[in-house]
Write a protein that holds these residues in place. Structure first.
Motif, PDB file in Angstrom:
ATOM      1  N   ALA A 130       0.822  -1.209   0.000  1.00 24.75           N
ATOM      2  CA  ALA A 130       0.000   0.000   0.000  1.00 24.75           C
ATOM      3  C   ALA A 130       0.854   1.256   0.000  1.00 24.75           C
ATOM      4  O   ALA A 130       0.524   2.256  -0.632  1.00 24.75           O
ATOM      5  CB  ALA A 130      -0.933   0.001   1.200  1.00 24.75           C
ATOM      6  N   GLU A 133       2.353   1.809  -3.428  1.00 23.22           N
ATOM      7  CA  GLU A 133       1.352   2.220  -4.402  1.00 23.22           C
ATOM      8  C   GLU A 133       0.721   3.568  -4.069  1.00 23.22           C
ATOM      9  O   GLU A 133       0.065   4.176  -4.892  1.00 23.22           O
ATOM     10  CB  GLU A 133       0.243   1.169  -4.471  1.00 23.22           C
ATOM     11  CG  GLU A 133       0.730  -0.166  -5.000  1.00 23.22           C
ATOM     12  CD  GLU A 133      -0.336  -1.247  -4.845  1.00 23.22           C
ATOM     13  OE1 GLU A 133      -1.345  -0.976  -4.172  1.00 23.22           O
ATOM     14  OE2 GLU A 133      -0.144  -2.332  -5.391  1.00 23.22           O
ATOM     15  N   LYS A 134       0.929   4.043  -2.841  1.00 21.75           N
ATOM     16  CA  LYS A 134       0.195   5.200  -2.348  1.00 21.75           C
ATOM     17  C   LYS A 134       0.236   6.381  -3.315  1.00 21.75           C
ATOM     18  O   LYS A 134      -0.795   6.901  -3.715  1.00 21.75           O
ATOM     19  CB  LYS A 134       0.739   5.609  -0.989  1.00 21.75           C
ATOM     20  CG  LYS A 134       0.116   6.869  -0.416  1.00 21.75           C
ATOM     21  CD  LYS A 134       0.687   7.132   0.961  1.00 21.75           C
ATOM     22  CE  LYS A 134       0.212   8.434   1.527  1.00 21.75           C
ATOM     23  NZ  LYS A 134       0.756   8.722   2.853  1.00 21.75           N
ATOM     24  N   TRP A 184      -5.677   5.393  -2.035  1.00 21.96           N
ATOM     25  CA  TRP A 184      -4.717   4.939  -1.025  1.00 21.96           C
ATOM     26  C   TRP A 184      -5.195   5.275   0.385  1.00 21.96           C
ATOM     27  O   TRP A 184      -4.966   4.513   1.330  1.00 21.96           O
ATOM     28  CB  TRP A 184      -3.322   5.532  -1.264  1.00 21.96           C
ATOM     29  CG  TRP A 184      -3.212   7.030  -1.191  1.00 21.96           C
ATOM     30  CD1 TRP A 184      -3.212   7.915  -2.235  1.00 21.96           C
ATOM     31  CD2 TRP A 184      -3.091   7.832  -0.011  1.00 21.96           C
ATOM     32  NE1 TRP A 184      -3.087   9.200  -1.776  1.00 21.96           N
ATOM     33  CE2 TRP A 184      -3.001   9.192  -0.417  1.00 21.96           C
ATOM     34  CE3 TRP A 184      -3.024   7.549   1.358  1.00 21.96           C
ATOM     35  CZ2 TRP A 184      -2.878  10.247   0.483  1.00 21.96           C
ATOM     36  CZ3 TRP A 184      -2.892   8.602   2.261  1.00 21.96           C
ATOM     37  CH2 TRP A 184      -2.826   9.919   1.824  1.00 21.96           C
ATOM     38  N   LYS A 188      -5.949   2.716   3.366  1.00 17.63           N
ATOM     39  CA  LYS A 188      -5.254   2.863   4.644  1.00 17.63           C
ATOM     40  C   LYS A 188      -6.236   2.897   5.813  1.00 17.63           C
ATOM     41  O   LYS A 188      -5.941   2.378   6.900  1.00 17.63           O
ATOM     42  CB  LYS A 188      -4.429   4.146   4.633  1.00 17.63           C
ATOM     43  CG  LYS A 188      -3.750   4.485   5.953  1.00 17.63           C
ATOM     44  CD  LYS A 188      -2.972   5.780   5.825  1.00 17.63           C
ATOM     45  CE  LYS A 188      -2.318   6.148   7.150  1.00 17.63           C
ATOM     46  NZ  LYS A 188      -3.306   6.480   8.185  1.00 17.63           N
TER      47      LYS A 188
END
Length: 212
Positions: A130, A133-134, A184, A188
């Motif tokens: 994550a 990729e954020k 993202w 999260k």
């Protein structure tokens, strides 16, 4: 007041992997401007405090591989990486600790009230996808119905599908009872959005919990 104690957070932070995740959580609470200048400008009680903004932001950029503009520029690294202690030697010396992990742990414990998400996070030896990729997925967005709860500084607390979440105002758009946020950020916060396609666009009709 949080429903957990500093001692409970300290137990989690005995694991270096949790220390790195805590740094990610704190860094993610900084605004884009604060990350760029390595300073704390917004008095919203989230992110790094002014006294630790420079050191904390440096550590955040190291473990996420992002630069001052929030772009994914390098591969994320663990704090036991061979270069970490050399890069942060001055900070380690100034804070009276032994290595980069201890430096990060000290900063995290100072900000322990923000780290409740650690209790729901499962530690792994791998760097979380994550975070990689954020910034690559920041064009994609998802929308949810929400109920406002409160506002403090540059953040708002909302209820989305029964989950009470703090969201940074700099990352969301509100239209009536709908809130739109980057993919993202939704990921999260545990809202489980589907991954964007190759074009970086969310098909909202495919979201199982899409309220529209």
């Amino acid at each position: 007041m949080p429903n957990f104690s500093k001692d409970q957070i300290a137990v989690l932070l005995a694991n270096p992997t949790y220390v790195e995740q805590a740094i990610r959580l704190l860094g993610a609470n900084q605004t884009a401007g604060e990350i760029k200048t390595k300073g704390t400008h917004c008095k919203n009680d989230i992110g790094f405090s002014a006294a630790y903004s420079v050191t904390g932001t440096h550590l955040y950029q190291f473990v996420t591989g992002t630069d001052g503009n929030g772009r994914q520029k390098w591969a994320p690294k663990h704090l036991d990486h061979p270069t970490a202690d050399r890069i942060y030697a001055r900070y380690i010396r100034n804070h009276g600790v032994m290595n980069s992990t201890e430096l990060a742990r000290k900063i995290c414990l100072i900000h322990w009230k923000q780290l409740g998400e650690l209790f729901d996070w499962e530690a792994t030896s791998e760097l979380p996808e994550a975070e990689v990729e954020k910034k690559l997925d920041d064009r994609a967005s998802v929308s949810y119905r929400f109920t406002p709860i409160s506002k403090k500084g540059k953040a708002v607390k909302v209820n989305i599908h029964g989950s009470k979440l703090w969201l940074p105002l700099s990352q969301i758009k509100v239209n009536g009872t709908a809130v739109t946020m980057p993919y993202w950020l939704a990921s999260k916060k545990g809202l489980n959005p589907v991954h964007p396609d190759a074009a970086g666009v969310i098909d909202v009709t495919a979201i199982s919990n899409n309220p529209f």
